[in-house]
Scaffold this motif. Structure first.
Motif, PDB file in Angstrom:
ATOM      1  N   GLN A 177       0.805  -1.218   0.000  1.00  0.00           N
ATOM      2  CA  GLN A 177       0.000   0.000   0.000  1.00  0.00           C
ATOM      3  C   GLN A 177       0.843   1.275   0.000  1.00  0.00           C
ATOM      4  O   GLN A 177       0.307   2.361  -0.209  1.00  0.00           O
ATOM      5  CB  GLN A 177      -0.927   0.002   1.222  1.00  0.00           C
ATOM      6  CG  GLN A 177      -1.971  -1.096   1.185  1.00  0.00           C
ATOM      7  CD  GLN A 177      -2.728  -1.171   2.500  1.00  0.00           C
ATOM      8  OE1 GLN A 177      -3.499  -0.281   2.848  1.00  0.00           O
ATOM      9  NE2 GLN A 177      -2.521  -2.249   3.239  1.00  0.00           N
ATOM     10  N   ARG A 178       2.126   1.150   0.235  1.00  0.00           N
ATOM     11  CA  ARG A 178       2.987   2.323   0.242  1.00  0.00           C
ATOM     12  C   ARG A 178       3.435   2.625  -1.183  1.00  0.00           C
ATOM     13  O   ARG A 178       4.058   1.795  -1.840  1.00  0.00           O
ATOM     14  CB  ARG A 178       4.215   2.076   1.122  1.00  0.00           C
ATOM     15  CG  ARG A 178       3.930   1.850   2.592  1.00  0.00           C
ATOM     16  CD  ARG A 178       3.302   3.039   3.247  1.00  0.00           C
ATOM     17  NE  ARG A 178       4.040   4.261   2.992  1.00  0.00           N
ATOM     18  CZ  ARG A 178       3.690   5.447   3.485  1.00  0.00           C
ATOM     19  NH1 ARG A 178       2.605   5.562   4.231  1.00  0.00           N
ATOM     20  NH2 ARG A 178       4.404   6.516   3.224  1.00  0.00           N
ATOM     21  N   GLU A 179       3.135   3.818  -1.651  1.00  0.00           N
ATOM     22  CA  GLU A 179       3.477   4.154  -3.031  1.00  0.00           C
ATOM     23  C   GLU A 179       4.983   4.248  -3.251  1.00  0.00           C
ATOM     24  O   GLU A 179       5.460   4.131  -4.384  1.00  0.00           O
ATOM     25  CB  GLU A 179       2.830   5.481  -3.419  1.00  0.00           C
ATOM     26  CG  GLU A 179       3.308   6.677  -2.626  1.00  0.00           C
ATOM     27  CD  GLU A 179       2.690   7.973  -3.111  1.00  0.00           C
ATOM     28  OE1 GLU A 179       3.075   9.032  -2.589  1.00  0.00           O
ATOM     29  OE2 GLU A 179       1.842   7.926  -4.012  1.00  0.00           O
ATOM     30  N   GLU A 180       5.752   4.431  -2.148  1.00  0.00           N
ATOM     31  CA  GLU A 180       7.212   4.474  -2.306  1.00  0.00           C
ATOM     32  C   GLU A 180       7.781   3.105  -2.661  1.00  0.00           C
ATOM     33  O   GLU A 180       8.862   3.007  -3.243  1.00  0.00           O
ATOM     34  CB  GLU A 180       7.873   4.968  -1.010  1.00  0.00           C
ATOM     35  CG  GLU A 180       7.395   6.326  -0.537  1.00  0.00           C
ATOM     36  CD  GLU A 180       6.309   6.218   0.516  1.00  0.00           C
ATOM     37  OE1 GLU A 180       6.225   7.104   1.377  1.00  0.00           O
ATOM     38  OE2 GLU A 180       5.535   5.234   0.471  1.00  0.00           O
ATOM     39  N   ARG A 184      13.814   9.312  -5.909  1.00  0.00           N
ATOM     40  CA  ARG A 184      13.215  10.638  -5.851  1.00  0.00           C
ATOM     41  C   ARG A 184      13.799  11.494  -6.960  1.00  0.00           C
ATOM     42  O   ARG A 184      15.006  11.681  -7.025  1.00  0.00           O
ATOM     43  CB  ARG A 184      13.501  11.306  -4.503  1.00  0.00           C
ATOM     44  CG  ARG A 184      12.965  10.528  -3.343  1.00  0.00           C
ATOM     45  CD  ARG A 184      13.132  11.300  -2.056  1.00  0.00           C
ATOM     46  NE  ARG A 184      12.335  12.536  -2.062  1.00  0.00           N
ATOM     47  CZ  ARG A 184      12.518  13.545  -1.186  1.00  0.00           C
ATOM     48  NH1 ARG A 184      13.505  13.476  -0.297  1.00  0.00           N
ATOM     49  NH2 ARG A 184      11.758  14.603  -1.214  1.00  0.00           N
ATOM     50  N   PRO A 185      13.016  12.012  -7.906  1.00  0.00           N
ATOM     51  CA  PRO A 185      11.563  11.883  -7.984  1.00  0.00           C
ATOM     52  C   PRO A 185      11.158  10.466  -8.339  1.00  0.00           C
ATOM     53  O   PRO A 185      11.900   9.741  -8.972  1.00  0.00           O
ATOM     54  CB  PRO A 185      11.166  12.863  -9.085  1.00  0.00           C
ATOM     55  CG  PRO A 185      12.378  12.934  -9.952  1.00  0.00           C
ATOM     56  CD  PRO A 185      13.550  12.818  -9.017  1.00  0.00           C
ATOM     57  N   ARG A 186       9.931  10.085  -7.910  1.00  0.00           N
ATOM     58  CA  ARG A 186       9.464   8.726  -8.122  1.00  0.00           C
ATOM     59  C   ARG A 186       9.209   8.470  -9.599  1.00  0.00           C
ATOM     60  O   ARG A 186       9.015   9.373 -10.386  1.00  0.00           O
ATOM     61  CB  ARG A 186       8.172   8.487  -7.310  1.00  0.00           C
ATOM     62  CG  ARG A 186       8.402   8.477  -5.820  1.00  0.00           C
ATOM     63  CD  ARG A 186       7.138   8.067  -5.110  1.00  0.00           C
ATOM     64  NE  ARG A 186       6.103   9.072  -5.248  1.00  0.00           N
ATOM     65  CZ  ARG A 186       5.920  10.057  -4.399  1.00  0.00           C
ATOM     66  NH1 ARG A 186       6.730  10.218  -3.377  1.00  0.00           N
ATOM     67  NH2 ARG A 186       4.935  10.928  -4.578  1.00  0.00           N
ATOM     68  N   GLY A 187       9.139   7.178  -9.929  1.00  0.00           N
ATOM     69  CA  GLY A 187       8.813   6.786 -11.285  1.00  0.00           C
ATOM     70  C   GLY A 187      10.001   6.282 -12.077  1.00  0.00           C
ATOM     71  O   GLY A 187       9.844   5.748 -13.164  1.00  0.00           O
TER      72      GLY A 187
END
Length: 220
Positions: free
Chosen positions: A185-188, A212-215
């Motif tokens: 459930q943690r998007e990180e 960081r940045p995510r993705g």
């Protein structure tokens, strides 16, 4: 010794006269400034009306030292509340877990090779959380805080020790399934896998966080 001439006496007399005039002018300016402040104070008192002076509580004024920087206490409390509320035990994780040679999880955008490299120790462990001895709520809060802080400090690869359940009733790992759900459930979190034997085996998970940045997908 040279005798003082009448011309010298005249110059000295003029200097004394000029100095006296300057001093008188300075006193006149100071008196005018004092009267101006008195008029302003009287006008202010008339506008405000009667006031009561607060008693002297003998408080320290700080001695001219700079004040400490403010701490965002309320924001920290709000973040903790949001972290706690964001993790549920009721999430259906079965469709997201991979059933290969070891328990693993990955986001849809993350390739299988990332999970493989994670299991093989491609990324060095940058942080560890041991949940042994914690109750469910304590473990959930500790995990949420650990993931959040690790991501804030750009730590990518983590180990979470949930235990093998050898001391639990029925010798079942109570926290294992819950930790899996919380992590998903943690998007990180972009992937995790069961640890190998040297890393903790069935009693631990190796977790990979997004950059960081995510993705951005980690590269070799």
């Amino acid at each position: 010794m040279r005798a003082i001439s009448l011309q010298d006496l005249g110059a000295l007399r003029q200097q004394l006269k000029d100095r006296a005039a300057q001093q008188a002018a300075q006193r006149a300016r100071e008196e005018a400034e004092r009267r101006r402040r008195e008029r302003e104070a009287a006008a202010f008192a008339h506008a405000v009306g009667p006031v009561t002076r607060l008693p002297d509580r003998n408080l320290h004024e700080g001695g001219g030292r700079p004040l400490p920087p403010p701490e965002p206490r309320q924001r920290e409390l709000d973040e903790q509340a949001a972290l706690k509320a964001s993790l549920s035990d009721e999430v259906d994780l079965e469709s997201l877990l991979l059933t290969d040679d070891g328990l693993s999880f990955r986001r849809p955008a993350i390739g299988l090779d990332v999970v493989t490299r994670l299991r093989k120790g491609h990324w060095s462990i940058q942080g560890e959380l041991d949940l042994h001895g914690l109750r469910r709520d304590e473990a959930r809060d500790a995990l949420a805080h650990f993931i959040h802080q690790s991501h804030q400090h750009s730590r990518r690869c983590l180990r979470v020790v949930h235990g093998k359940g050898l001391g639990s009733p029925g010798r079942e790992p109570v926290l294992k399934a819950k930790v899996q759900r919380w992590l998903a459930q943690r998007e990180e979190v972009i992937a995790f896998t069961q640890a190998t034997g040297p890393q903790g085996g069935a009693g631990a998970l190796i977790v990979l966080l997004g950059s960081r940045p995510r993705g951005r997908v980690p590269v070799a």
